[in-house]
Design a protein around this motif. Structure first.
Motif, PDB file in Angstrom:
ATOM      1  N   UNK A 106      25.211  -4.200 -40.361  1.00  0.00           N
ATOM      2  CA  UNK A 106      25.025  -3.995 -38.925  1.00  0.00           C
ATOM      3  C   UNK A 106      23.845  -3.060 -38.648  1.00  0.00           C
ATOM      4  N   UNK A 107      23.794  -1.959 -39.398  1.00  0.00           N
ATOM      5  CA  UNK A 107      22.722  -0.974 -39.181  1.00  0.00           C
ATOM      6  C   UNK A 107      21.372  -1.543 -39.624  1.00  0.00           C
ATOM      7  N   UNK A 108      21.405  -2.399 -40.659  1.00  0.00           N
ATOM      8  CA  UNK A 108      20.155  -2.977 -41.182  1.00  0.00           C
ATOM      9  C   UNK A 108      19.558  -4.026 -40.245  1.00  0.00           C
ATOM     10  N   UNK A 109      20.395  -4.563 -39.358  1.00  0.00           N
ATOM     11  CA  UNK A 109      19.973  -5.671 -38.489  1.00  0.00           C
ATOM     12  C   UNK A 109      18.657  -5.418 -37.741  1.00  0.00           C
ATOM     13  N   UNK A 110      18.573  -4.345 -36.940  1.00  0.00           N
ATOM     14  CA  UNK A 110      17.306  -4.121 -36.224  1.00  0.00           C
ATOM     15  C   UNK A 110      16.135  -3.818 -37.157  1.00  0.00           C
ATOM     16  N   UNK A 111      16.425  -3.224 -38.306  1.00  0.00           N
ATOM     17  CA  UNK A 111      15.341  -2.909 -39.250  1.00  0.00           C
ATOM     18  C   UNK A 111      14.753  -4.210 -39.782  1.00  0.00           C
ATOM     19  N   UNK A 112      15.632  -5.143 -40.168  1.00  0.00           N
ATOM     20  CA  UNK A 112      15.170  -6.438 -40.692  1.00  0.00           C
ATOM     21  C   UNK A 112      14.437  -7.236 -39.625  1.00  0.00           C
ATOM     22  N   UNK A 113      14.909  -7.081 -38.387  1.00  0.00           N
ATOM     23  CA  UNK A 113      14.331  -7.860 -37.294  1.00  0.00           C
ATOM     24  C   UNK A 113      12.916  -7.400 -36.951  1.00  0.00           C
ATOM     25  N   UNK A 114      12.687  -6.094 -37.034  1.00  0.00           N
ATOM     26  CA  UNK A 114      11.422  -5.555 -36.515  1.00  0.00           C
ATOM     27  C   UNK A 114      10.436  -5.085 -37.578  1.00  0.00           C
ATOM     28  N   UNK A 115      10.892  -4.927 -38.808  1.00  0.00           N
ATOM     29  CA  UNK A 115       9.965  -4.416 -39.817  1.00  0.00           C
ATOM     30  C   UNK A 115      10.099  -5.238 -41.092  1.00  0.00           C
ATOM     31  N   UNK A 116       8.977  -5.499 -41.730  1.00  0.00           N
ATOM     32  CA  UNK A 116       9.055  -6.230 -42.996  1.00  0.00           C
ATOM     33  C   UNK A 116       9.052  -5.225 -44.147  1.00  0.00           C
ATOM     34  N   UNK A 117      10.220  -4.989 -44.698  1.00  0.00           N
ATOM     35  CA  UNK A 117      10.360  -3.988 -45.760  1.00  0.00           C
ATOM     36  C   UNK A 117      11.180  -4.585 -46.885  1.00  0.00           C
ATOM     37  N   UNK A 118      10.987  -4.068 -48.093  1.00  0.00           N
ATOM     38  CA  UNK A 118      11.814  -4.618 -49.176  1.00  0.00           C
ATOM     39  C   UNK A 118      13.243  -4.084 -49.086  1.00  0.00           C
ATOM     40  N   UNK A 119      14.128  -4.802 -49.759  1.00  0.00           N
ATOM     41  CA  UNK A 119      15.555  -4.551 -49.639  1.00  0.00           C
ATOM     42  C   UNK A 119      15.956  -3.102 -49.944  1.00  0.00           C
ATOM     43  N   UNK A 120      15.354  -2.524 -50.994  1.00  0.00           N
ATOM     44  CA  UNK A 120      15.786  -1.170 -51.352  1.00  0.00           C
ATOM     45  C   UNK A 120      15.344  -0.161 -50.283  1.00  0.00           C
ATOM     46  N   UNK A 121      14.192  -0.385 -49.666  1.00  0.00           N
ATOM     47  CA  UNK A 121      13.748   0.508 -48.586  1.00  0.00           C
ATOM     48  C   UNK A 121      14.689   0.403 -47.393  1.00  0.00           C
ATOM     49  N   UNK A 122      15.056  -0.836 -47.047  1.00  0.00           N
ATOM     50  CA  UNK A 122      15.987  -1.041 -45.933  1.00  0.00           C
ATOM     51  C   UNK A 122      17.277  -0.269 -46.207  1.00  0.00           C
ATOM     52  N   UNK A 123      17.796  -0.374 -47.440  1.00  0.00           N
ATOM     53  CA  UNK A 123      19.068   0.283 -47.760  1.00  0.00           C
ATOM     54  C   UNK A 123      18.954   1.806 -47.749  1.00  0.00           C
ATOM     55  N   UNK A 124      17.786   2.325 -48.132  1.00  0.00           N
ATOM     56  CA  UNK A 124      17.590   3.784 -48.055  1.00  0.00           C
ATOM     57  C   UNK A 124      17.641   4.225 -46.591  1.00  0.00           C
ATOM     58  N   UNK A 125      16.955   3.458 -45.722  1.00  0.00           N
ATOM     59  CA  UNK A 125      16.961   3.797 -44.286  1.00  0.00           C
ATOM     60  C   UNK A 125      18.376   3.736 -43.723  1.00  0.00           C
ATOM     61  N   UNK A 126      19.109   2.701 -44.112  1.00  0.00           N
ATOM     62  CA  UNK A 126      20.487   2.539 -43.637  1.00  0.00           C
ATOM     63  C   UNK A 126      21.342   3.728 -44.073  1.00  0.00           C
ATOM     64  N   UNK A 127      21.220   4.115 -45.357  1.00  0.00           N
ATOM     65  CA  UNK A 127      22.031   5.245 -45.854  1.00  0.00           C
ATOM     66  C   UNK A 127      21.700   6.544 -45.136  1.00  0.00           C
ATOM     67  N   UNK A 128      20.399   6.744 -44.848  1.00  0.00           N
ATOM     68  CA  UNK A 128      20.015   7.963 -44.129  1.00  0.00           C
ATOM     69  C   UNK A 128      20.672   8.026 -42.756  1.00  0.00           C
ATOM     70  N   UNK A 129      20.670   6.881 -42.043  1.00  0.00           N
ATOM     71  CA  UNK A 129      21.255   6.867 -40.705  1.00  0.00           C
ATOM     72  C   UNK A 129      22.770   7.039 -40.765  1.00  0.00           C
ATOM     73  N   UNK A 130      23.408   6.392 -41.741  1.00  0.00           N
ATOM     74  CA  UNK A 130      24.868   6.531 -41.857  1.00  0.00           C
ATOM     75  C   UNK A 130      25.244   7.965 -42.210  1.00  0.00           C
ATOM     76  N   UNK A 131      24.412   8.594 -43.032  1.00  0.00           N
ATOM     77  CA  UNK A 131      24.647   9.983 -43.397  1.00  0.00           C
ATOM     78  C   UNK A 131      24.553  10.875 -42.155  1.00  0.00           C
ATOM     79  N   UNK A 132      23.535  10.603 -41.345  1.00  0.00           N
ATOM     80  CA  UNK A 132      23.303  11.394 -40.134  1.00  0.00           C
ATOM     81  C   UNK A 132      24.496  11.354 -39.184  1.00  0.00           C
ATOM     82  N   UNK A 133      25.145  10.195 -39.081  1.00  0.00           N
ATOM     83  CA  UNK A 133      26.282  10.071 -38.157  1.00  0.00           C
ATOM     84  C   UNK A 133      27.625  10.345 -38.844  1.00  0.00           C
ATOM     85  N   UNK A 134      27.571  10.782 -40.109  1.00  0.00           N
ATOM     86  CA  UNK A 134      28.804  11.138 -40.811  1.00  0.00           C
ATOM     87  C   UNK A 134      29.597   9.947 -41.320  1.00  0.00           C
ATOM     88  N   UNK A 135      28.915   8.870 -41.661  1.00  0.00           N
ATOM     89  CA  UNK A 135      29.625   7.691 -42.177  1.00  0.00           C
ATOM     90  C   UNK A 135      29.204   7.316 -43.601  1.00  0.00           C
TER      91      UNK A 135
END
Ligand SMILES: Nc1ncnc2c1ncn2[C@@H]1O[C@H](COP(=O)(O)OP(=O)(O)OP(=O)(O)O)[C@@H](O)[C@H]1O
Ligand SMILES: [Mg+2]
Length: 266
Positions: A106-135
């Motif tokens: 779910x969190x990766x959805x807008x990242x995939x839609x708007x930016x062309x990044x490799x899978x591991x970068x997307x997952x790093x971004x996702x983890x950072x955001x989930x960490x920020x919101x305590x999930x």
């Protein structure tokens, strides 16, 4: 030439909108200060969600201007509008997560839609955001496996996935217990303090208003009846503002005769 950073992130002038024949917003003019949290208050049905939808370009006004960073989005075509929208995050009421996808997807959805990044970068971004919101650790959970408060946090992680400049919330604490709601308020404060995001929150919850708001806008029947800082809100002499703050219902006083007519008829 570089333009100076404008003090207001959003300036709305003379905004009018209709649903069919009914005028819902009746010529609204407001300014949303940059890097601050603005709260939009008002009774049910007064047009708060409608206003929010105009600010993010989901609805087009009948008349008026909605300037984001000085540029009127009401006059933009879809392509231009989409570029502006990329700077915006929105947490809808009920979080609006896709139930068939995990939290991480779910969190990766807008990242995939708007930016062309490799899978591991997307997952790093996702983890950072989930960490920020305590999930952290809930990456592989499905929305149905989360509590209401956790769903809101996951929705928030998705809303900030692309590091928005502007973040919009419609009733973030509706349906949450007071402790969970306070946790969400802390998160909203953190986003403003740490990242300097311009935040607009529609809410009914007065404790939340006095915790998070730098600036308050109050609507009544499609018109602005107050805008200003919290101290001015507390001291407002406007009768409708006072009614809202003191949680007074709209009372009509009935005489015994009225009751009699009510029961017996004229
Ligand atoms: N899609 C629509 N079509 C027709 N009328 C609508 C539509 N959406 C909202 N309205 C009407 O517009 C008015 C304002 O609605 P809006 O959802 O903006 O209110 P609100 O202030 O967000 O209320 P609440 O606090 O209950 O969420 C209401 O009278 C509502 O009935
Ligand atoms: Mg609403």
């Amino acid at each position: 030439m570089m333009s100076a950073v404008m003090e207001n992130a959003i300036e709305v002038t003379g905004l009018r909108t209709h649903y069919g024949q009914r005028e819902i917003l009746k010529g609204i003019s407001i300014a949303i200060p940059r890097g601050k949290t603005s709260v939009i208050l008002g009774g049910s049905g007064c047009g708060k969600s409608t206003l929010l939808k105009h600010l993010i370009g989901l609805l087009r006004p009948t008349a008026g201007k909605i300037a984001i960073n000085g540029r009127d989005i009401a006059a933009m075509d879809e392509e231009e509008l989409n570029r502006v929208r990329r700077k915006m995050g929105m947490l809808f009421q009920g979080a609006a997560l896709l139930n068939s996808l995990t939290v991480a997807e779910n969190v990766a959805l807008p990242i995939r839609e708007h930016a062309r990044l490799n899978e591991s970068t997307v997952m790093i971004m996702v983890r950072m955001k989930l960490d920020l919101v305590g999930l952290s650790g809930f990456e592989n959970f499905y929305p149905s496996q989360l509590s209401g408060g956790m769903k809101k946090r996951a929705g928030l992680a998705r809303a900030i996935a692309l590091d928005p400049e502007l973040l919009f919330f419609d009733e973030p604490s509706a349906g949450l217990d007071p402790v969970t709601a306070a946790g969400l308020d802390d998160l909203i404060l953190k986003l403003r303090n740490v990242f300097g995001i311009t935040i607009v929150v529609v809410t009914h919850e007065l404790p939340s208003v006095f915790t998070i708001a730098d600036y308050v806008i109050m609507l009544d029947a499609g018109e602005v009846i107050f805008s200003g800082i919290l101290d001015d809100l507390r001291n407002s002499q406007n009768e409708r503002v006072r009614m809202f703050l003191e949680r007074r219902p709209e009372t009509k006083t009935y005489s015994p005769d009225d009751y009699f007519r009510f029961i017996v008829g004229d």
